[in-house]
Design a protein around this motif. Structure first.
Motif, mmCIF file in Angstrom:
data_model
loop_
_atom_site.group_PDB
_atom_site.id
_atom_site.type_symbol
_atom_site.label_atom_id
_atom_site.label_comp_id
_atom_site.label_asym_id
_atom_site.label_seq_id
_atom_site.Cartn_x
_atom_site.Cartn_y
_atom_site.Cartn_z
ATOM 1 N N GLY A 84 0.794 -1.227 0.000
ATOM 2 C CA GLY A 84 0.000 0.000 0.000
ATOM 3 C C GLY A 84 0.820 1.268 0.000
ATOM 4 N N ALA A 85 2.141 1.159 0.113
ATOM 5 C CA ALA A 85 2.973 2.363 0.031
ATOM 6 C C ALA A 85 2.790 3.003 -1.342
ATOM 7 N N GLY A 86 2.517 4.315 -1.359
ATOM 8 C CA GLY A 86 2.191 4.981 -2.615
ATOM 9 C C GLY A 86 3.378 5.464 -3.407
ATOM 10 N N SER A 87 4.575 5.306 -2.851
ATOM 11 C CA SER A 87 5.778 5.772 -3.546
ATOM 12 C C SER A 87 6.997 5.115 -2.910
ATOM 13 N N ALA A 88 8.132 5.240 -3.599
ATOM 14 C CA ALA A 88 9.373 4.727 -3.029
ATOM 15 C C ALA A 88 9.690 5.454 -1.726
ATOM 16 N N ALA A 89 9.425 6.754 -1.693
ATOM 17 C CA ALA A 89 9.726 7.536 -0.490
ATOM 18 C C ALA A 89 8.913 7.047 0.705
ATOM 19 N N GLU A 90 7.636 6.697 0.474
ATOM 20 C CA GLU A 90 6.814 6.209 1.569
ATOM 21 C C GLU A 90 7.305 4.849 2.059
ATOM 22 N N TYR A 110 8.440 -5.821 3.680
ATOM 23 C CA TYR A 110 7.818 -6.803 2.795
ATOM 24 C C TYR A 110 6.591 -6.212 2.098
ATOM 25 N N GLY A 111 6.462 -6.557 0.807
ATOM 26 C CA GLY A 111 5.193 -6.335 0.138
ATOM 27 C C GLY A 111 5.060 -5.076 -0.687
ATOM 28 N N TYR A 112 6.168 -4.396 -1.054
ATOM 29 C CA TYR A 112 5.969 -3.192 -1.868
ATOM 30 C C TYR A 112 5.579 -3.576 -3.294
ATOM 31 N N ASP A 113 4.834 -2.691 -3.938
ATOM 32 C CA ASP A 113 4.381 -2.903 -5.316
ATOM 33 C C ASP A 113 4.566 -1.597 -6.067
ATOM 34 N N GLU A 114 5.619 -1.542 -6.859
ATOM 35 C CA GLU A 114 5.980 -0.311 -7.556
ATOM 36 C C GLU A 114 5.107 -0.022 -8.771
ATOM 37 N N SER A 115 4.273 -0.999 -9.161
ATOM 38 C CA SER A 115 3.529 -0.847 -10.421
ATOM 39 C C SER A 115 2.563 0.337 -10.397
ATOM 40 N N GLY A 116 2.158 0.783 -9.203
ATOM 41 C CA GLY A 116 1.258 1.930 -9.119
ATOM 42 C C GLY A 116 1.959 3.237 -8.809
ATOM 43 N N TRP A 117 3.295 3.215 -8.700
ATOM 44 C CA TRP A 117 4.045 4.445 -8.393
ATOM 45 C C TRP A 117 4.241 5.268 -9.659
ATOM 46 N N SER A 118 4.411 6.554 -9.495
ATOM 47 C CA SER A 118 4.583 7.420 -10.663
ATOM 48 C C SER A 118 5.858 7.087 -11.429
ATOM 49 N N ASP A 119 6.928 6.658 -10.711
ATOM 50 C CA ASP A 119 8.162 6.307 -11.409
ATOM 51 C C ASP A 119 8.314 4.806 -11.631
#
Length: 507
Positions: A84-90, A110-119
């Motif tokens: 659910g983190a909205g960005s790499a920074a979060e 655990y569990g980051y998903d970069e596919s929804g991040w702006s970068d």
């Protein structure tokens, strides 16, 4: 003889037939002994019977998660949860918070998903050096096939990391590691017995709260099997566990005489598990055509020839076999390996089956191989999602074809792969799939998470439906998924019953 438990004033869906709905049921010695009207069931009430008025709530067979990693679920509850983190920074901020909470050892997320991040990029060394330059830091992507590690971790693991699976930029490791390079990372952070017990206890409570009464847990070099049996012996295991062991445990299982389906009512040995390919997120799932957004067509984690040998050995000794296969080339390779076996009788499985060709779907049906799939993954299958970027429109639309599989007569079992462990979330994805032609009915999706998953574990005679003689494993919902098709994931689990005992009660 009086019942131990009576559940009444309910909407009981047996899932044996869409129209088979009852008002009450009675349980004795962990088994259903009567279904019917409240009036009929009341005759089994005695002095010591516990009677619960469910006030019109919906009762279903208990959910069985056919593919999960429960220690990892517990780990996310204990360490930094990056989902659910909205960005790499979060994500980095959450890791930094975790680092502040602990004063030694690895900082784990655990569990980051970069596919929804702006970068839309992986967490790398630069990101994680921002968490700590003194302690090793690791951040696992949601699929667990990709992770980022910081400079301390890179230096500490050194030559133990296979060069081919350490991503580089201009000849310098970026800190992003995939597939085989994750092995040394996992070994370095592996929990001991007591830590494993703490994580599993947290995960079991979470699973029960999600209505889960049984799981198929995939384990490797883990203390989890010992902990499950300890909890069972102590009377403290509140869900049924089927343990699928990695293929490198095969010889040990043979030596101790532990075969598929050996065990008791709560802890049983399942299948022998192997990989073939990786994941779409890591561009390591093995495709017959190149990725749409990068070079290459994925990689073999286990080669077809090695897989064939593993299947032959396991099948000859009477073990059920299951293989992780996501890309179309990988799925075909598994089916090729199964062709020389009585796959249907052995109930060999393929985990994920995300991009089967039409011919592969036909072969799955003909051989009786179980498709153990994860409806959660449909969250990436929208027009602007991860699958669109990795596969392009045509292959994205052909991914996770649950309707085609079911209509072809393939045995369909639902699981979560812990992304997240939440059957109602998965049911909602399957009922509202991005490709309309692949959507399942509510009943079909629920059956895949109950009867279908039970079948995948040779358990359809005791689990998966609500019938007299079957185990008293139930999930009670506050409202009807048939009435809330687009918001099924928002329905609260009011109660979970395992073996006739209430293990979760949120009424």
């Amino acid at each position: 003889m009086a019942a131990d438990l009576v559940l009444t004033n309910a909407e009981i869906h047996t899932l044996t037939d869409p129209d088979d709905v009852h008002e009450a049921l009675a349980v004795r010695d962990g088994r259903v002994v009567r279904l019917g009207s409240a009036y009929e069931v009341a005759f089994l009430e005695g002095v010591e019977t516990r009677t619960i008025d469910l006030e019109g709530r919906v009762l279903l067979p208990g959910f069985v998660d056919a593919h999960t990693h429960l220690t990892e679920v517990g780990t996310r509850l204990v360490h930094a949860d990056l989902s659910g983190a909205g960005s790499a920074a979060e994500a980095v901020s959450r890791l930094a918070d975790r680092a502040d909470e602990t004063d030694a050892g690895w900082v784990q997320g655990y569990g980051y998903d970069e596919s929804g991040w702006s970068d839309a990029r992986y967490l790398d060394r630069d990101d994680l050096d921002g968490v700590s330059t003194d302690r090793p830091v690791v951040a696992f992507r949601e699929d667990m096939h990709t992770a980022g590690i910081n400079g301390v971790a890179l230096d500490r693991l050194g030559d133990r990391l296979p060069v081919d699976d350490v991503l580089e930029a201009n000849g310098v490791p970026t800190g992003v590691v995939v597939e085989d390079a994750l092995g040394p990372v996992r070994e370095a952070i592996a929990p001991d017995v007591d830590e494993t017990r703490d994580r599993l206890r947290a995960a079991i409570d979470h699973a029960n709260a999600c209505g889960v009464t049984g799981i198929h847990d995939l384990v490797r070099h883990s203390h989890a099997p010992r902990v499950y049996r300890d909890l069972r012996r102590e009377g403290d295991l509140s869900l049924r566990v089927r343990i699928n062991y990695w293929s490198d445990h095969l010889d040990a299982l043979r030596e101790v005489g532990l075969g598929t389906d050996d065990g008791d009512e709560f802890v049983r040995t399942g299948a022998i598990k192997s990989f073939t390919d990786g994941s779409f997120g890591g561009r390591t799932a093995k495709l017959s055509e190149p990725y749409a957004d990068g070079e290459g067509s994925g990689k073999w984690v286990v080669s077809p020839s090695e897989l064939h040998d593993l299947v032959e050995r396991a099948d000859a000794d009477g073990y059920q076999f299951t293989a992780h296969a996501i890309g179309d080339a990988a799925i075909d390779a598994v089916l090729d390996a199964y062709e020389a076996t009585e796959a249907g009788a052995a109930r060999h499985r393929i985990e994920h089956v995300e991009l089967p060709s039409e011919s592969a779907i036909e072969r799955l049906a003909e051989t009786g191989v179980v498709a153990s799939v994860q409806p959660n993954f449909l969250k990436w299958a929208g027009e602007d999602g991860l699958y669109e970027s990795r596969l392009g429109t045509d292959r994205r639309r052909r991914s996770n074809p649950f309707r085609d599989l079911l209509d072809a007569g393939v045995h369909l079992a639902f699981g979560s792969d812990s992304m997240p462990l939440d059957p109602l979330f998965g049911v909602q994805q399957a009922v509202n799939a991005p490709v309309e032609g692949q959507r399942l009915t509510v009943t079909e999706a629920l059956r895949a998470y109950t009867h279908g998953a039970a079948y995948a574990g040779f358990d359809e005679d005791r689990l998966g439906t609500v019938e007299p003689g079957k185990a008293a494993d139930f999930t009670v919902l506050d409202s009807s998924p048939w009435d809330e098709r687009e918001a099924i994931a928002d329905i609260d689990v009011a109660m979970t019953v395992v073996d006739g005992a209430v293990v979760h009660d949120a009424r």
